[in-house]
Motif scaffolding. Structure first.
Motif, PDB file in Angstrom:
ATOM      1  N   LEU A  87       0.916  -1.359   0.008  1.00  0.00           N
ATOM      2  CA  LEU A  87       0.002   0.025   0.020  1.00  0.00           C
ATOM      3  C   LEU A  87       0.751   1.131   0.142  1.00  0.00           C
ATOM      4  O   LEU A  87       0.600   2.306  -0.861  1.00  0.00           O
ATOM      5  N   SER A  88       2.103   1.329   0.713  1.00  0.00           N
ATOM      6  CA  SER A  88       2.756   2.292   0.688  1.00  0.00           C
ATOM      7  C   SER A  88       3.641   2.956  -0.537  1.00  0.00           C
ATOM      8  O   SER A  88       3.673   3.982  -0.831  1.00  0.00           O
ATOM      9  N   LEU A  89       3.705   1.657  -1.460  1.00  0.00           N
ATOM     10  CA  LEU A  89       4.368   2.033  -2.896  1.00  0.00           C
ATOM     11  C   LEU A  89       3.245   2.673  -3.893  1.00  0.00           C
ATOM     12  O   LEU A  89       3.694   3.504  -4.770  1.00  0.00           O
ATOM     13  N   PHE A  90       1.912   2.942  -3.487  1.00  0.00           N
ATOM     14  CA  PHE A  90       0.921   3.679  -3.993  1.00  0.00           C
ATOM     15  C   PHE A  90       0.832   5.227  -3.524  1.00  0.00           C
ATOM     16  O   PHE A  90       0.100   5.942  -4.102  1.00  0.00           O
ATOM     17  N   GLU A  91       1.352   5.497  -2.594  1.00  0.00           N
ATOM     18  CA  GLU A  91       1.695   7.008  -2.070  1.00  0.00           C
ATOM     19  C   GLU A  91       2.629   7.764  -2.719  1.00  0.00           C
ATOM     20  O   GLU A  91       3.438   6.970  -3.390  1.00  0.00           O
ATOM     21  N   GLU A  92       2.648   8.927  -2.617  1.00  0.00           N
ATOM     22  CA  GLU A  92       3.740   9.629  -3.645  1.00  0.00           C
ATOM     23  C   GLU A  92       5.315   9.307  -3.067  1.00  0.00           C
ATOM     24  O   GLU A  92       5.316   8.895  -1.991  1.00  0.00           O
ATOM     25  N   PRO A  93       6.237   9.315  -4.023  1.00  0.00           N
ATOM     26  CA  PRO A  93       7.391   8.918  -3.822  1.00  0.00           C
ATOM     27  C   PRO A  93       7.877   9.966  -2.822  1.00  0.00           C
ATOM     28  O   PRO A  93       7.603  10.817  -2.475  1.00  0.00           O
ATOM     29  N   VAL A  94       9.000   9.426  -1.892  1.00  0.00           N
ATOM     30  CA  VAL A  94       9.365  10.131  -0.499  1.00  0.00           C
ATOM     31  C   VAL A  94      10.196  11.340  -0.950  1.00  0.00           C
ATOM     32  O   VAL A  94      10.072  12.483  -0.548  1.00  0.00           O
ATOM     33  N   ASP A  95      11.199  11.118  -1.766  1.00  0.00           N
ATOM     34  CA  ASP A  95      12.260  12.210  -2.104  1.00  0.00           C
ATOM     35  C   ASP A  95      13.071  11.910  -3.444  1.00  0.00           C
ATOM     36  O   ASP A  95      12.447  10.954  -4.082  1.00  0.00           O
TER      37      ASP A  95
END
Length: 167
Positions: A87-95
């Motif tokens: 699920l976290s892979l579908f959030e915006e890239p971190v940096d």
């Protein structure tokens, strides 16, 4: 192919302070200088103190619960960790970092985790590369990758650190 993902560690990868029930822990998947994917678990209050050596692929937080003891509970915790990463892979890239390489890595992780989570009935295929995440009813589109022996071998080498325990 199951992706071996360890559940949250017992101590912070930054300060080595032990995690206790109720602590908020942030987990990061990042690409090492050697090209592997590694995981770092830290206490929430350490987030500003940590500088990762490579580009962050994804991050998520969780609250530490009482320790699981049975083998079934440990398997459930590992599956939950795979689900959280997915699920976290579908959030915006971190940096920043090498965005092309991070995007490729995120796509491979989405693809292989989707296959694993579909087998475990956490994801339901809706057609093509669209899936429904059953616990949240969220619809997600997973990249289509051509499976080849080279892709599998490279990916297994890339994620080899994810399943190993820290320290």
């Amino acid at each position: 192919m199951d992706i071996a993902i360890r559940s949250v560690g017992k101590v912070s990868g930054h300060s080595e302070a032990p995690f206790s029930a109720g602590d908020i822990v942030w987990s990061y998947l990042y690409r090492t200088k050697e090209g592997f994917i590694d995981r770092l678990d830290i206490l929430e209050e350490e987030r500003d103190d940590v500088q990762l050596e490579g580009a962050v692929i994804c991050r998520w937080s969780q609250q530490i619960k009482e320790k699981e003891t049975s083998e079934a509970e440990e398997k459930r915790a590992a599956l939950q960790s795979a689900d959280e990463i997915f699920l976290s892979l579908f959030e915006e890239p971190v940096d920043g970092g090498d965005e092309g390489l991070v995007d490729e890595t995120r796509d491979r992780l989405k693809f292989f985790l989707a296959l694993q989570l579909e087998r475990k009935r956490i994801l339901k295929r809706l057609g093509g590369q669209r899936f429904r995440h059953m616990p949240t009813k969220r619809e997600l589109t997973v990249p289509e990758l051509e499976i080849s022996p080279e892709l599998i071998t490279a990916f297994q080498e890339e994620i080899s650190l994810m399943g190993s325990m820290p320290g």
